[in-house]
Design an enzyme around this catalytic site. Structure first.
Site, PDB file in Angstrom:
ATOM      1  N   TYR A 127     -29.349 -20.222   3.618  1.00 22.26           N
ATOM      2  CA  TYR A 127     -29.276 -19.188   4.327  1.00 22.26           C
ATOM      3  C   TYR A 127     -30.625 -18.201   4.346  1.00 22.26           C
ATOM      4  O   TYR A 127     -31.155 -18.680   3.509  1.00 22.26           O
ATOM      5  CB  TYR A 127     -27.816 -18.217   3.493  1.00 22.26           C
ATOM      6  CG  TYR A 127     -27.925 -16.927   4.663  1.00 22.26           C
ATOM      7  CD1 TYR A 127     -27.397 -16.768   6.169  1.00 22.26           C
ATOM      8  CD2 TYR A 127     -28.597 -15.503   4.015  1.00 22.26           C
ATOM      9  CE1 TYR A 127     -27.299 -15.661   6.740  1.00 22.26           C
ATOM     10  CE2 TYR A 127     -28.088 -14.515   4.934  1.00 22.26           C
ATOM     11  CZ  TYR A 127     -27.766 -14.501   5.840  1.00 22.26           C
ATOM     12  OH  TYR A 127     -27.844 -13.138   7.062  1.00 22.26           O
ATOM     13  N   ASN A 137     -32.322 -15.795   3.756  1.00 22.09           N
ATOM     14  CA  ASN A 137     -32.499 -15.447   2.677  1.00 22.09           C
ATOM     15  C   ASN A 137     -32.578 -15.568   0.886  1.00 22.09           C
ATOM     16  O   ASN A 137     -32.915 -14.858   0.553  1.00 22.09           O
ATOM     17  CB  ASN A 137     -32.302 -14.005   2.226  1.00 22.09           C
ATOM     18  CG  ASN A 137     -31.119 -13.257   2.103  1.00 22.09           C
ATOM     19  OD1 ASN A 137     -30.280 -14.699   1.400  1.00 22.09           O
ATOM     20  ND2 ASN A 137     -30.211 -12.155   2.021  1.00 22.09           N
ATOM     21  N   LYS A 138     -32.200 -16.718   1.464  1.00 25.79           N
ATOM     22  CA  LYS A 138     -32.230 -17.889   0.103  1.00 25.79           C
ATOM     23  C   LYS A 138     -33.343 -18.526  -1.108  1.00 25.79           C
ATOM     24  O   LYS A 138     -34.021 -18.857   0.054  1.00 25.79           O
ATOM     25  CB  LYS A 138     -30.364 -18.892  -0.136  1.00 25.79           C
ATOM     26  CG  LYS A 138     -29.130 -17.717   0.440  1.00 25.79           C
ATOM     27  CD  LYS A 138     -28.481 -17.311  -1.024  1.00 25.79           C
ATOM     28  CE  LYS A 138     -27.429 -16.032  -1.086  1.00 25.79           C
ATOM     29  NZ  LYS A 138     -26.702 -16.767   0.184  1.00 25.79           N
ATOM     30  N   ALA A 139     -33.174 -18.737  -1.452  1.00 22.80           N
ATOM     31  CA  ALA A 139     -34.472 -19.615  -2.554  1.00 22.80           C
ATOM     32  C   ALA A 139     -34.779 -20.655  -1.424  1.00 22.80           C
ATOM     33  O   ALA A 139     -36.179 -20.292  -1.421  1.00 22.80           O
ATOM     34  CB  ALA A 139     -33.930 -19.954  -4.317  1.00 22.80           C
TER      35      ALA A 139
END
Ligand SMILES: *Cc1c(COP(=O)(O)O)cnc(C)c1O
Length: 423
Positions: free
Chosen positions: A191, A193-195
């Site tokens: 997604y 905003n994920k790592a």
């Protein structure tokens, strides 16, 4: 004034050029780049198989399907998680049993899980699986979960949406292992905003070929082997539907972004770790905060940096702190309102906040501060300075006099560390 967003993805020319290349070569949906991403991701996190899908939610759904979850069965899910972890259980008309967290890392409390297992078993329930979530990117009590799973014959599906990469070892002398090593299936999120990100996307990883095969088939309409090849020269026009599957495949456009994000993953992780250390240095002496700490034998992903407010020392609540931070141009978030306090789970299963007391108590105290690889020193300093200013302007008790003097609102009884103080 400096504006610090809560998150900003790190997209460089490599990702952009790869997407352009994909658009020009004409293979937009699942194809060679998605397959390459699977191969490289499996290699990166040392998993045997990786199935690329269009979200972590899809990966979790496929994982529960692959282990054969049936309607009416139960699955243990932490209350401190995102909607996805429990909703996938409801897709099967199965029941999520919500589990409380422990305070040191907000991860699932294995002792509480066992109490809930025993209670469910005494009511004749069937429990099929447990879905530990590695909160903020820190791996939880893997050994405890493994022992529990063995004792009660549970499958382990790890919701590793926050982990890329993350490592653990069982003790100081043991070898470091990658996230998902002890799981039947581990699920990752790409997604925005994920790592690492592909905009929307995810991955389901496993060491078992039968789970991998089932998830692969079910991710694309339940169509027999390598359905995506049916439009290529080496593929066949003939296919068979073996089960009513889903439409969860990852596109090559998304995989183009993912390939380069993955290749940068170590660097992105290093930058987030640096920022977490900066926060710890700049906020370490603020008595009104509890900072997150990397637990022993854990290598934290630092997807989130979640602080706790000591509300009993402050004249303002979490919402007011967030409002003040917003006014200072700082984007923050809250992870999460525990699932058992959401209307759906309250209504469907009759949960009261106090049924999972630790999650309920933590909730009003937590704030997720900005942490993203391209955040610079001035930005992290701005966040810390503003937070310090807000806190020092709203202290209940002067820190210099170790909780014995009242600054605001005199003529009251105050609770201090040493009991009650009448002024
Ligand atoms: C983001 C997230 C998910 C869902 O990921 P998607 O890729 O958006 O489906 C699942 N679990 C947790 C803990 C998450 O934070």
């Amino acid at each position: 004034m400096i504006n610090v967003p809560f998150h900003k993805p790190s997209i460089g020319p490599e990702e952009i050029n790869e997407v352009v290349d994909t658009l020009k070569n004409g293979w937009l949906t699942t194809g060679p780049k998605a397959k390459l991403l699977e191969k490289e991701f499996a290699c990166y996190l040392a998993h045997q198989y990786a199935v690329a899908v269009n979200s972590c939610t899809a990966a979790l759904h496929l994982a529960l399907e692959a282990i054969g979850l049936q309607a009416g069965e139960c699955v243990l899910v932490p209350s401190m998680t995102f909607a996805a972890t429990a909703e996938v259980v409801r897709y099967f008309n199965a029941r999520p049993i919500l589990v409380d967290c422990r305070s040191e890392d907000f991860n699932l409390d294995v002792a509480d899980a066992e109490r809930r297992i025993l209670s469910a078993l005494s009511h004749g329930e069937q429990i099929r699986a447990i879905i530990p979530v590695h909160y903020a990117g820190q791996i939880g009590d893997v050994a405890g979960v493994a022992a529990l799973a063995k004792r009660y014959d549970l499958r382990i599906i790890e919701d590793a949406a926050h982990c890329c990469p993350a490592f653990y070892r069982l003790d100081n002398s043991a070898v470091w292992q990658t996230v998902g090593t002890g799981a039947d299936i581990s699920c990752y999120s790409f997604y925005a905003n994920k790592a690492i990100t592909t905009g929307e996307g995810g991955m389901a990883c496993t060491h078992k070929s039968e789970y991998a095969e089932r998830m692969r088939v079910m991710s694309l309409h339940g169509i027999s082997k390598d359905a995506w090849k049916r439009f290529t020269s080496e593929g066949s026009w003939y296919y068979e539907i073996t089960a009513p599957g889903f439409k969860y495949n990852l596109t090559d456009i998304a995989a183009s972004i993912g390939l380069h994000q993955l290749r940068k993953s170590d660097d992105l992780h290093r930058k987030r770790t640096y920022l977490a250390n900066r926060y710890a240095e700049l906020l370490g002496d603020v008595d009104e905060l509890v900072l997150p700490v990397a637990q022993p034998n854990r290598n934290h992903s630092w997807h989130l940096y979640v602080i706790r407010l000591k509300l009993d020392r402050l004249l303002l609540d979490r919402a007011a702190v967030i409002e003040e931070l917003k006014r200072a141009g700082i984007g923050v978030s809250v992870h999460w309102l525990p699932l058992h306090m959401h209307p759906y789970y309250r209504n469907a299963y009759g949960y009261e906040p106090a049924d999972l007391p630790r999650s309920a108590q933590l909730y009003p105290e937590i704030i997720s501060l900005p942490i993203f690889p391209d955040m610079n020193d001035a930005e992290v300093e701005h966040v810390c300075n503003q937070l310090r200013r807000i806190i020092s302007g709203h202290l209940k008790i002067s820190p210099k006099l170790s909780g014995k003097l009242l600054i605001h609102k005199p003529s009251k009884i105050i609770k201090t560390g040493n009991g009650e103080l009448k002024l």
